[in-house]
Design an enzyme around this catalytic site. Structure first.
Site, short mmCIF file in Angstrom:
data_model
loop_
_atom_site.label_atom_id
_atom_site.label_comp_id
_atom_site.label_asym_id
_atom_site.label_seq_id
_atom_site.Cartn_x
_atom_site.Cartn_y
_atom_site.Cartn_z
N TRP A 146 0.84 -1.21 0.00
CA TRP A 146 0.00 0.00 0.00
C TRP A 146 0.86 1.25 0.00
O TRP A 146 0.54 2.24 -0.65
CB TRP A 146 -0.99 -0.02 1.16
CG TRP A 146 -1.90 -1.20 1.04
CD1 TRP A 146 -1.98 -2.27 1.88
CD2 TRP A 146 -2.86 -1.44 -0.01
NE1 TRP A 146 -2.92 -3.17 1.43
CE2 TRP A 146 -3.46 -2.68 0.27
CE3 TRP A 146 -3.25 -0.74 -1.14
CZ2 TRP A 146 -4.45 -3.24 -0.55
CZ3 TRP A 146 -4.23 -1.29 -1.97
CH2 TRP A 146 -4.81 -2.53 -1.66
N ASP A 173 -1.30 6.82 6.44
CA ASP A 173 -2.43 5.96 6.07
C ASP A 173 -2.63 5.00 7.24
O ASP A 173 -1.77 4.16 7.51
CB ASP A 173 -2.09 5.20 4.78
CG ASP A 173 -3.09 4.08 4.44
OD1 ASP A 173 -4.08 3.90 5.18
OD2 ASP A 173 -2.87 3.37 3.43
N LYS A 197 -12.16 -1.65 7.72
CA LYS A 197 -11.50 -2.63 8.58
C LYS A 197 -11.98 -2.49 10.01
O LYS A 197 -12.49 -3.43 10.61
CB LYS A 197 -9.99 -2.50 8.48
CG LYS A 197 -9.50 -2.84 7.08
CD LYS A 197 -8.28 -2.07 6.70
CE LYS A 197 -8.07 -2.06 5.21
NZ LYS A 197 -8.10 -3.37 4.56
#
Ligand code: PMP
Length: 361
Positions: A101, A171, A195
């Site tokens: 990511w 992030d 999540k």
């Protein structure tokens, strides 16, 4: 009704009482005669929902007044572009590469300017967090970017990098609200909610006000300018209304559980049960440097692909689902977000112990 123990990395398990409450309110939200899915985002009822969600999040994270909270769309991936478009005034930024990511964000930023990789853990399949205490960060870098919890590889920064005075962008998709956080250390802290917080389709970005300006890169779409969203309190266009409503319920659930300090204790307890077992098992091993282990995502392997597959299959039959590792790394991964009960991890470990016994010659 049989609910499984869901170890998915995301979309992921949500608190059962939140789902129940949403089910109870599905046809008639508090006397409005409508579902939240059906109502105007400009209505008074919805205005209360989004304002309350923001207020609860501010309280939970202790967000300073000079930060805006934005409820956005486009997934965390869209922020990979939005961050440079809004922040890259000097067309330069520093990226720390700790997984896929972070790498995707870094690649995206290269479309807008010079994105310098100042550290990486790719040499050991991203199984650790590099030393970030004295990085060679270009003086004129507009920001330093990190992916704080690496969902695929199961690592987490235990201390934030020394940014040497530069703005930090984090992030936090896979560790959002899992423990207390000092928002004032970041310029932007953002994550997809699918999540730890709610259904896919909502991204929350918490941005220091001085970073929200008209001075964005030429060609930045109206929707991707933080200023557009901030000036309109996340209601420039139709927001992901229902998703935000569920996020609001999860914020209230976390408050009821005791806030982020209590969440940390709860998450540490679960992670310890699983890591302690991985450390003593002769069959299963954790894949991550101990000091960098995530509380949220726990990857592990047996060292034998066929045995891994057998484990994943038998676990699913026993009600422990989504334990297959990310397609890029294989093996197993148990994601044990806020809403995973302690009992779920205890039962998983019990299952793993039995599996080990039955499959050891
Ligand atoms: N960042 C992290 C840490 C992630 O785990 C993910 C997805 N699981 C993303 C970004 C991308 O999120 P999205 O699918 O919402 O674009």
């Amino acid at each position: 009704m049989a609910r499984v123990y869901n170890f998915s990395a995301g979309p992921a398990v949500l608190p059962e009482e939140v789902l129940q409450e949403a089910a109870d309110e599905m046809l008639d939200y508090r006397g409005s005669g409508q579902s939240v899915m059906e109502m105007s985002h400009r209505s008074k009822v919805y205005d209360t929902i989004i304002k309350e969600a923001e207020a609860d999040l501010r309280e939970l994270m202790n967000i300073p007044d000079n930060y805006k909270v934005l409820f956005l769309q486009g997934g965390a991936s869209q922020q990979f572009a939005a961050v440079p478009m809004n922040l890259m005034k000097n067309r330069k930024a520093a990226y720390i590469i700790t997984g896929q990511w972070a790498k995707k964000a870094w690649k995206e930023a290269q479309m807008y300017g010079e994105a310098v990789a100042v550290a990486s853990s790719e040499d050991k399949t991203f199984s650790y967090i590099p030393d970030c205490s004295d990085l060679d960060i270009p003086e004129d870098a507009d920001y330093v970017y990190i992916c704080e919890n690496n969902t695929i590889y199961g690592t987490k920064y235990k201390t934030l990098p020394n940014t040497k005075g530069h703005t930090l962008v984090g992030d936090v998709s896979s560790c959002f609200l899992s423990e207390p956080v000092d928002v004032s250390k970041y310029g932007i802290i953002y994550g997809g909610v699918q999540k730890n917080i709610g259904p896919a389709g909502v991204v929350i970005a918490i941005i220091r006000e001085d970073l929200i300006t008209e001075d964005v890169l030429p060609g930045t779409p109206t929707m991707l300018k933080y200023k557009t969203q901030a000036d309109n309190d996340s209601l420039y266009n139709t927001p992901p209304c229902y998703g935000i409503y569920i996020c609001g319920k999860v914020f209230k659930w976390i408050k009821k559980m005791g806030g982020l300090s209590a969440m940390k204790v709860h998450n540490e307890k679960k992670a310890k049960i699983l890591y302690d077992f991985l450390d003593e098992s002769k069959m299963f091993t954790g894949t991550v440097a101990k000091e960098d282990r995530s509380l949220m995502n726990v990857p592990f392997v047996t060292g034998d692909k066929e045995l891994d597959a057998k484990f994943v299959e038998e676990a699913a039959k026993a009600g422990f689902v989504n334990l297959k590792g990310h397609r890029s790394v294989g093996g197993m991964r148990a994601s044990i977000y806020n809403a995973m009960p302690v009992e779920g991890v205890e039962k998983l470990v019990e299952f793993m112990k039995n599996f080990e016994k039955e499959n050891t010659k």
